[in-house]
Design a protein around this motif. Sequence first.
Motif, PDB file in Angstrom:
ATOM      1  N   LEU A 146       0.824  -1.200   0.000  1.00  0.00           N
ATOM      2  CA  LEU A 146       0.000   0.000   0.000  1.00  0.00           C
ATOM      3  C   LEU A 146       0.863   1.257   0.000  1.00  0.00           C
ATOM      4  CD1 LEU A 146      -2.844   1.207   0.113  1.00  0.00           C
ATOM      5  CD2 LEU A 146      -2.705   1.085   2.599  1.00  0.00           C
ATOM      6  N   VAL A 147       1.887   1.286   0.838  1.00  0.00           N
ATOM      7  CA  VAL A 147       2.798   2.442   0.880  1.00  0.00           C
ATOM      8  C   VAL A 147       3.498   2.610  -0.466  1.00  0.00           C
ATOM      9  CG1 VAL A 147       4.938   3.324   1.903  1.00  0.00           C
ATOM     10  CG2 VAL A 147       3.130   2.422   3.370  1.00  0.00           C
ATOM     11  N   PHE A 148       3.945   1.517  -1.069  1.00  0.00           N
ATOM     12  CA  PHE A 148       4.615   1.578  -2.360  1.00  0.00           C
ATOM     13  C   PHE A 148       3.701   2.155  -3.431  1.00  0.00           C
ATOM     14  CE2 PHE A 148       7.679   0.626  -5.500  1.00  0.00           C
ATOM     15  CZ  PHE A 148       6.990   0.165  -6.610  1.00  0.00           C
ATOM     16  N   VAL A 149       2.460   1.686  -3.475  1.00  0.00           N
ATOM     17  CA  VAL A 149       1.512   2.170  -4.476  1.00  0.00           C
ATOM     18  C   VAL A 149       1.221   3.651  -4.277  1.00  0.00           C
ATOM     19  CG1 VAL A 149      -0.888   2.006  -5.267  1.00  0.00           C
ATOM     20  CG2 VAL A 149       0.468  -0.070  -4.949  1.00  0.00           C
ATOM     21  N   LEU A 150       1.044   4.053  -3.030  1.00  0.00           N
ATOM     22  CA  LEU A 150       0.704   5.453  -2.751  1.00  0.00           C
ATOM     23  C   LEU A 150       1.867   6.394  -2.997  1.00  0.00           C
ATOM     24  CD1 LEU A 150      -1.472   5.055   0.463  1.00  0.00           C
ATOM     25  CD2 LEU A 150      -2.254   5.530  -1.870  1.00  0.00           C
ATOM     26  N   THR A 151       3.095   5.900  -2.862  1.00  0.00           N
ATOM     27  CA  THR A 151       4.253   6.787  -3.036  1.00  0.00           C
ATOM     28  C   THR A 151       4.946   6.617  -4.373  1.00  0.00           C
ATOM     29  OG1 THR A 151       5.720   5.196  -1.958  1.00  0.00           O
ATOM     30  CG2 THR A 151       4.718   6.907  -0.560  1.00  0.00           C
ATOM     31  N   SER A 152       4.469   5.708  -5.210  1.00  0.00           N
ATOM     32  CA  SER A 152       5.115   5.508  -6.504  1.00  0.00           C
ATOM     33  C   SER A 152       4.978   6.770  -7.355  1.00  0.00           C
ATOM     34  CB  SER A 152       4.538   4.298  -7.227  1.00  0.00           C
ATOM     35  OG  SER A 152       3.187   4.514  -7.514  1.00  0.00           O
ATOM     36  N   CYS A 153       5.927   6.944  -8.227  1.00  0.00           N
ATOM     37  CA  CYS A 153       5.972   8.184  -8.999  1.00  0.00           C
ATOM     38  C   CYS A 153       4.845   8.251 -10.026  1.00  0.00           C
ATOM     39  CB  CYS A 153       7.318   8.341  -9.678  1.00  0.00           C
ATOM     40  SG  CYS A 153       7.754   6.989 -10.765  1.00  0.00           S
ATOM     41  N   ASN A 154       4.541   9.460 -10.409  1.00  0.00           N
ATOM     42  CA  ASN A 154       3.530   9.732 -11.420  1.00  0.00           C
ATOM     43  C   ASN A 154       4.105   9.331 -12.772  1.00  0.00           C
ATOM     44  OD1 ASN A 154       1.843  10.907 -13.310  1.00  0.00           O
ATOM     45  ND2 ASN A 154       1.740  12.882 -12.289  1.00  0.00           N
ATOM     46  N   LYS A 155       3.446   8.413 -13.472  1.00  0.00           N
ATOM     47  CA  LYS A 155       3.958   7.929 -14.754  1.00  0.00           C
ATOM     48  C   LYS A 155       3.963   9.008 -15.825  1.00  0.00           C
ATOM     49  CE  LYS A 155       2.934   3.128 -13.964  1.00  0.00           C
ATOM     50  NZ  LYS A 155       2.346   1.903 -14.453  1.00  0.00           N
ATOM     51  N   ASN A 156       3.193  10.054 -15.634  1.00  0.00           N
ATOM     52  CA  ASN A 156       3.164  11.148 -16.604  1.00  0.00           C
ATOM     53  C   ASN A 156       4.248  12.185 -16.328  1.00  0.00           C
ATOM     54  OD1 ASN A 156       0.994  10.133 -18.094  1.00  0.00           O
ATOM     55  ND2 ASN A 156      -0.467  10.989 -16.650  1.00  0.00           N
ATOM     56  N   GLU A 157       4.936  12.046 -15.234  1.00  0.00           N
ATOM     57  CA  GLU A 157       5.941  13.020 -14.840  1.00  0.00           C
ATOM     58  C   GLU A 157       7.270  12.723 -15.524  1.00  0.00           C
ATOM     59  OE1 GLU A 157       7.495  13.424 -10.588  1.00  0.00           O
ATOM     60  OE2 GLU A 157       5.646  14.598 -10.661  1.00  0.00           O
ATOM     61  N   VAL A 158       7.788  13.720 -16.234  1.00  0.00           N
ATOM     62  CA  VAL A 158       9.086  13.604 -16.888  1.00  0.00           C
ATOM     63  C   VAL A 158      10.180  14.091 -15.933  1.00  0.00           C
ATOM     64  CG1 VAL A 158      10.496  14.436 -18.827  1.00  0.00           C
ATOM     65  CG2 VAL A 158       8.074  13.906 -19.179  1.00  0.00           C
ATOM     66  N   TYR A 159       9.880  15.154 -15.172  1.00  0.00           N
ATOM     67  CA  TYR A 159      10.866  15.755 -14.268  1.00  0.00           C
ATOM     68  C   TYR A 159      10.137  16.530 -13.186  1.00  0.00           C
ATOM     69  CZ  TYR A 159      14.783  18.683 -12.738  1.00  0.00           C
ATOM     70  OH  TYR A 159      15.735  19.326 -12.003  1.00  0.00           O
ATOM     71  N   ASP A 160      10.671  16.481 -11.969  1.00  0.00           N
ATOM     72  CA  ASP A 160      10.112  17.234 -10.850  1.00  0.00           C
ATOM     73  C   ASP A 160      11.238  17.527  -9.871  1.00  0.00           C
ATOM     74  OD1 ASP A 160       8.689  18.340  -8.747  1.00  0.00           O
ATOM     75  OD2 ASP A 160       7.346  16.639  -8.491  1.00  0.00           O
ATOM     76  N   GLU A 161      11.534  18.796  -9.667  1.00  0.00           N
ATOM     77  CA  GLU A 161      12.537  19.186  -8.675  1.00  0.00           C
ATOM     78  C   GLU A 161      12.053  20.440  -7.973  1.00  0.00           C
ATOM     79  OE1 GLU A 161      17.236  20.376  -8.169  1.00  0.00           O
ATOM     80  OE2 GLU A 161      16.593  19.399  -9.999  1.00  0.00           O
ATOM     81  N   PHE A 162      12.249  20.475  -6.659  1.00  0.00           N
ATOM     82  CA  PHE A 162      11.822  21.603  -5.842  1.00  0.00           C
ATOM     83  C   PHE A 162      12.977  22.013  -4.950  1.00  0.00           C
ATOM     84  CE2 PHE A 162       9.470  23.426  -2.174  1.00  0.00           C
ATOM     85  CZ  PHE A 162       8.770  24.403  -2.847  1.00  0.00           C
ATOM     86  N   ASN A 163      13.408  23.269  -5.048  1.00  0.00           N
ATOM     87  CA  ASN A 163      14.545  23.786  -4.301  1.00  0.00           C
ATOM     88  C   ASN A 163      14.045  24.556  -3.090  1.00  0.00           C
ATOM     89  OD1 ASN A 163      16.636  25.675  -3.480  1.00  0.00           O
ATOM     90  ND2 ASN A 163      17.752  24.920  -5.258  1.00  0.00           N
ATOM     91  N   ARG A 164      14.416  24.093  -1.893  1.00  0.00           N
ATOM     92  CA  ARG A 164      13.973  24.708  -0.632  1.00  0.00           C
ATOM     93  C   ARG A 164      15.070  25.532   0.051  1.00  0.00           C
ATOM     94  NH1 ARG A 164      11.733  19.653  -0.821  1.00  0.00           N
ATOM     95  NH2 ARG A 164       9.512  19.514  -0.364  1.00  0.00           N
ATOM     96  N   ASP A 165      16.160  25.747  -0.595  1.00  0.00           N
ATOM     97  CA  ASP A 165      17.326  26.370   0.026  1.00  0.00           C
ATOM     98  C   ASP A 165      17.246  27.907  -0.014  1.00  0.00           C
ATOM     99  OD1 ASP A 165      19.814  26.715   1.156  1.00  0.00           O
ATOM    100  OD2 ASP A 165      20.878  26.457  -0.738  1.00  0.00           O
ATOM    101  N   PHE A 166      16.358  28.469   0.818  1.00  0.00           N
ATOM    102  CA  PHE A 166      16.204  29.922   0.899  1.00  0.00           C
ATOM    103  C   PHE A 166      16.483  30.359   2.332  1.00  0.00           C
ATOM    104  CE2 PHE A 166      13.747  28.910  -2.847  1.00  0.00           C
ATOM    105  CZ  PHE A 166      14.060  29.943  -3.704  1.00  0.00           C
ATOM    106  N   THR A 167      17.552  31.091   2.542  1.00  0.00           N
ATOM    107  CA  THR A 167      17.909  31.570   3.871  1.00  0.00           C
ATOM    108  C   THR A 167      16.841  32.535   4.381  1.00  0.00           C
ATOM    109  OG1 THR A 167      20.234  31.373   3.279  1.00  0.00           O
ATOM    110  CG2 THR A 167      19.710  32.705   5.232  1.00  0.00           C
TER     111      THR A 167
END
Length: 153
Positions: free
Chosen positions: A10-31
């Motif tokens: 169940l955890v694997f299915v819920l956290t598996s990546c979106n098959k339509n997603e080519v790229y996803d990156e989020f930068n949180r490094d803001f002082t």
Amino acid sequence: MKAKFILFALVFVLTSCNKNEVYDEFNRDFTDNRWESKDVRSFEFENMQSEGICELKIHFGHISGFQFKEVPLEVEITTPDGKVETLPIVLKLIDESGKDIGDCSGDICDVFQTIKTFDTLEKGKYKVAVKSEFTGPYLPNVLGIGIVVEKQK
């Protein structure tokens, strides 16, 4: 043991990546949650095979109750053939009634806005640079900035 397997599945299915997603990156490094005016955030990805219609989206994370209705950005896209396209973007954060547009949980909001649709996302390396065009020395209450590239169904 069977319960552990079901929980794992169940955890694997819920956290598996979106098959339509080519790229996803989020930068949180803001002082101090400040996006400095001279700070350009760059994202590079390699598309491994030519894809059909794809959307490039900005992902902007901010503190709920943001003091500005919109944020001006400049996005520079470099395609595998070296062509550079610069897009002025106005990222809408608050609607006309004063409510956050994004998906908010507690005091954290995430806004996704499509900024470009590719008729075909060619195979190769892409670079996307995002710069705040806010007029002050920094844009306050920023939790992160990122990009998402998704295939359309």
